[in-house]
Each structure stands twice: as C-alpha cells, then as structure tokens.
Enzyme design. Sequence first.
Site, PDB file in Angstrom:
ATOM      1  N   GLU A  31      47.477  32.174  40.580  1.00 13.96           N
ATOM      2  CA  GLU A  31      46.831  33.245  39.824  1.00 13.96           C
ATOM      3  C   GLU A  31      46.584  34.440  40.738  1.00 13.96           C
ATOM      4  O   GLU A  31      45.640  34.444  41.522  1.00 13.96           O
ATOM      5  CB  GLU A  31      45.513  32.765  39.210  1.00 13.96           C
ATOM      6  CG  GLU A  31      44.736  33.847  38.462  1.00 13.96           C
ATOM      7  CD  GLU A  31      45.579  34.574  37.424  1.00 13.96           C
ATOM      8  OE1 GLU A  31      46.039  35.700  37.720  1.00 13.96           O
ATOM      9  OE2 GLU A  31      45.799  34.011  36.335  1.00 13.96           O
ATOM     10  N   PHE A  35      40.728  34.652  37.446  1.00 10.36           N
ATOM     11  CA  PHE A  35      40.632  33.486  36.566  1.00 10.36           C
ATOM     12  C   PHE A  35      40.001  33.937  35.238  1.00 10.36           C
ATOM     13  O   PHE A  35      39.087  34.760  35.216  1.00 10.36           O
ATOM     14  CB  PHE A  35      39.769  32.400  37.205  1.00 10.36           C
ATOM     15  CG  PHE A  35      40.512  31.505  38.157  1.00 10.36           C
ATOM     16  CD1 PHE A  35      40.496  30.130  37.995  1.00 10.36           C
ATOM     17  CD2 PHE A  35      41.222  32.023  39.232  1.00 10.36           C
ATOM     18  CE1 PHE A  35      41.173  29.289  38.871  1.00 10.36           C
ATOM     19  CE2 PHE A  35      41.897  31.201  40.112  1.00 10.36           C
ATOM     20  CZ  PHE A  35      41.873  29.826  39.928  1.00 10.36           C
ATOM     21  N   GLY A  37      41.955  35.184  32.795  1.00  7.16           N
ATOM     22  CA  GLY A  37      43.015  35.936  32.144  1.00  7.16           C
ATOM     23  C   GLY A  37      42.552  37.180  31.425  1.00  7.16           C
ATOM     24  O   GLY A  37      41.446  37.690  31.642  1.00  7.16           O
ATOM     25  N   THR A  38      43.413  37.666  30.549  1.00  6.98           N
ATOM     26  CA  THR A  38      43.123  38.905  29.814  1.00  6.98           C
ATOM     27  C   THR A  38      41.876  38.763  28.957  1.00  6.98           C
ATOM     28  O   THR A  38      41.015  39.648  28.944  1.00  6.98           O
ATOM     29  CB  THR A  38      44.327  39.283  28.924  1.00  6.98           C
ATOM     30  OG1 THR A  38      45.440  39.576  29.764  1.00  6.98           O
ATOM     31  CG2 THR A  38      44.015  40.496  28.067  1.00  6.98           C
ATOM     32  N   CYS A  39      41.757  37.662  28.238  1.00 14.94           N
ATOM     33  CA  CYS A  39      40.661  37.498  27.277  1.00 14.94           C
ATOM     34  C   CYS A  39      39.305  37.700  27.935  1.00 14.94           C
ATOM     35  O   CYS A  39      38.484  38.475  27.458  1.00 14.94           O
ATOM     36  CB  CYS A  39      40.735  36.115  26.639  1.00 14.94           C
ATOM     37  SG  CYS A  39      39.346  35.777  25.532  1.00 14.94           S
ATOM     38  N   HIS A 437      24.104  31.926  -3.172  1.00  8.89           N
ATOM     39  CA  HIS A 437      23.716  33.193  -3.778  1.00  8.89           C
ATOM     40  C   HIS A 437      22.417  33.662  -3.142  1.00  8.89           C
ATOM     41  O   HIS A 437      21.514  32.866  -2.947  1.00  8.89           O
ATOM     42  CB  HIS A 437      23.522  33.028  -5.291  1.00  8.89           C
ATOM     43  CG  HIS A 437      23.024  34.271  -5.960  1.00  8.89           C
ATOM     44  ND1 HIS A 437      23.846  35.338  -6.237  1.00  8.89           N
ATOM     45  CD2 HIS A 437      21.779  34.617  -6.370  1.00  8.89           C
ATOM     46  CE1 HIS A 437      23.133  36.289  -6.808  1.00  8.89           C
ATOM     47  NE2 HIS A 437      21.871  35.873  -6.907  1.00  8.89           N
TER      48      HIS A 437
END
Length: 451
Positions: A31, A35, A37-39, A437
């Site tokens: 990596e 660590f 990643g993108t998220c 409801h």
Amino acid sequence: MRHYDLVVLGMGSGNMLLTDEFAHLRTAVVEPDRFGGTCLNRGCIPSKMFVVTADAVEGVRAAARLGVHASVERVDWRAIRDRVFHRIDPLHDSALDYRRENGVDVYTEEGRFVAPKVLQAGTERISADTFVVAVGSRPVVPDIPGLDTVPYHTSDTIMRIDEVPASMVVIGGGFIAAEFSHVFGAFGTDITIVQRGPRLLMAEDEQVSARFTELVSQRHRVLLEAAVTCVERHADGVAVTVTCPDGEHVVRAATLLVCVGRRPNTDRLDAAAGGLDLDEHGHIATDNTYRTSVPGVWALGDVVNHFQLKHMANAESRLVQHNLLHPQDLRTLANTVAPHAVFTSPQIASVGLTEQEARRRGIEYLVSTRPYAEAAYGWALEDTTSFVKVLANPVDRTVLGAHIIGPQASTLIQPLIQAMTLGLTVDQVARDVLYIHPALTEVVEQALLAL
C-alpha cells in the site's frame, strides 16, 4: 526474491480480507498510500461528514418556510475540516501498526508486476502463491488545454483546502460534482457547474435527473451541453473558457474543481506485465468468483467493477475471502442488484432499471410516481419537489427499479432494495407489510399501492 503464501495489493477493501483465519500464512500487503483507501481518506466517509454539516446549514436557511426564522452566524471551515481529518487521519498509522504487529510484512512503495505473480515493490521483488489485487481507482484528469498550467483540485484534494473559496467552477455533472457543489454552495461559495450533457446526473432515471437539474439551477449557475475548451490563470484564480449552445463564455473563479469520473489503477500496477486480462475500460477481467486470467490471482473493488461503490467492494471482499479459504466451495455474488445514493441536496437514491433503460431495452414495465407531498410527513416537511418512483414487471409483478429524490432517500429506498433482492412482488411489499404512520416511508407504500 521474497516469497509469500498471500500478497494483498491495496489496503482499502483489501484490508478486510485479512482476518485471523489467514494468520497461519506468510502474508504481505502493498500500500503506497494510506490504509483505508479512497473511501476512508478521500471519498465516502469524509465527504459525508462535510455533507452532514452542509445539510445543517441548509436546514437553518430553509427553516423560514416552517415559521422558524433563524440565520447562520458563520461557517468555521477549518474547524469542520479538522474535525473530519483529526478523526480519520490517525486510523492509517494504527492500521499499519496492527498489521506489522501481527506478522504481516507491509510494503509502502508502489508495486508493479514484472511477470505473472512477481511484483516489484520499491527495491524489493516479491512473489506469492496467491495475489489479491484491490488497488482501486483515481480521478480522471481530462485533456483540457491549459489545465496543466493552473492550480486545480479533484476529489482527492478539495476537502483539505485551507479556506472556503469565494467562487468555484465545477467541471462535471455526476455524483461527485453534485455532492461538492452542495457542500461548498452551502458554505457560501458561488458555484458554476459545467456539464457536457443536457442534464445533471445523466445516469439517474431521467425524471430524477430533470428534477435535480431544475432544483440545482435555482441555486447555482449551470451550463449544460457545455464543453471546456481551455483553462488559463487569472488574477483571482482561473478563467475557464466554455462553449455552450448559445456561444462562448469565460467563467472566472477562485478555485477549479475537476470531477469527470474515475479510472482504475491498472496502469500503475502494470497489470499487463502480470498477465492480467483487462476490459476496454482498463478494469481487470474476472470470472464470477473474482478469479483473474492468471491462476492464483484474484481481484476486487474499483479495479474490477464499474460501480465505484464501497458497498460493492465490501461484498466482493467478503466473497473473495470465502473463496480463498474454501477453494472447493467457490461462491459467486448472490446479489447482483447494485443500489447507490448521491448525498447532495436533495438526496437521491436508485436501484435497478431506469425508465429510459427499460424503454431502450424493450422491457415491459408498470410505473408509479408518488410525491412526498401526498404523504403526511411530506406535509410536515412542506416538501413540494420530492418523489418516489417504482418500476415493476407487469407479469410477475416484481420490482424492476426504484428511484427517489428527496430527504432521507438513501434510507427510504432500502425496503425496495430488499424486495428486488428477495424477489418479492409489489403486492407483497405494499400489502403484507405495515408502514408506520405518519413516517416518511408511507410515500414508498403509496407508490407500491398505486402499482
């Protein structure tokens, strides 16, 4: 050359693979970035923390329609930004230390295949019996004349800037453009969106896309069917030349945000040297168990699928984990339904067929559209623009697709996702379930009852 039982490339969803069940293997991870990643670092999680703050600002400004007269005193961008990243940033070091403390070798330089199942990681050359490739994707940088001569941002960098810009040109009309236009618009930035198509969010159901374009155009300057022909430096930032149906425009702004899509990182990996077959978009080709063209090499996430959705990558990671541990009991994804949401204003959620896709493919369908305004909670919200749309098969009466634009859309769509996944009919979901409801879920019930 060091040899391992298992090497995992990419510590986003790839990090989820390494449970205690793999502790007996000699394992390495590669990596070169952070660590998570993108998220975690540049995508889903930080952006939604900004979106929640933007929603709070918009809520105050919109409260007058409910008889609440309030105002936003100021938006402390640095406090907002630091709250986000002071929580996120330490997770990288703790995750890296955890792997090393548990006997996993960690390579922090970029890895490139030099042969099938042989990887160059910095100065080290490593091989393995099994590789899992989960190296993700990155923002596309379009070939626009002058772009390389001006400062600009992508989704990777825009959330870490020091100040809210006075003005911003956003190139792109997809979900990333929609979310960041919402965030910075709420914080006071003058937004201009440049979109090459006739509507924003063109991948959404056309009715949702049209409504979203209409609403966003009331808040921001939106240039449709527009092409950026060049970008130049300007005294106060950038000057973007745009060709529109009505002629050429020059838009000046303090900041330029480019968000025109993402591309898989297979080129950085040199996947071809590793013997990995790619599709026409550069994604790694796999079978339905996520095996690649090279025996012993698996792949998952954005580097494989076109969805670019963390929940899909997570599901794939769980599947690959099972298949690595149980080679005599290989599984495929049981669920091919890929829902998504756009956390903009208004929120949007979708699953399955759009109406235009059903027409294009000649698929017979029934359709029902129900405004929030016809449900009790919609009255409470004083909502006049949101709706739920459901498409169903007229023969077996199962749900073909569902599309929602409005508050809580990403939550409201969940029972429709479950109906599609489990093969339930609209009659079952409408009549055999009680809807509270006057909760907002009644608008979903009403749309189903209409079918």
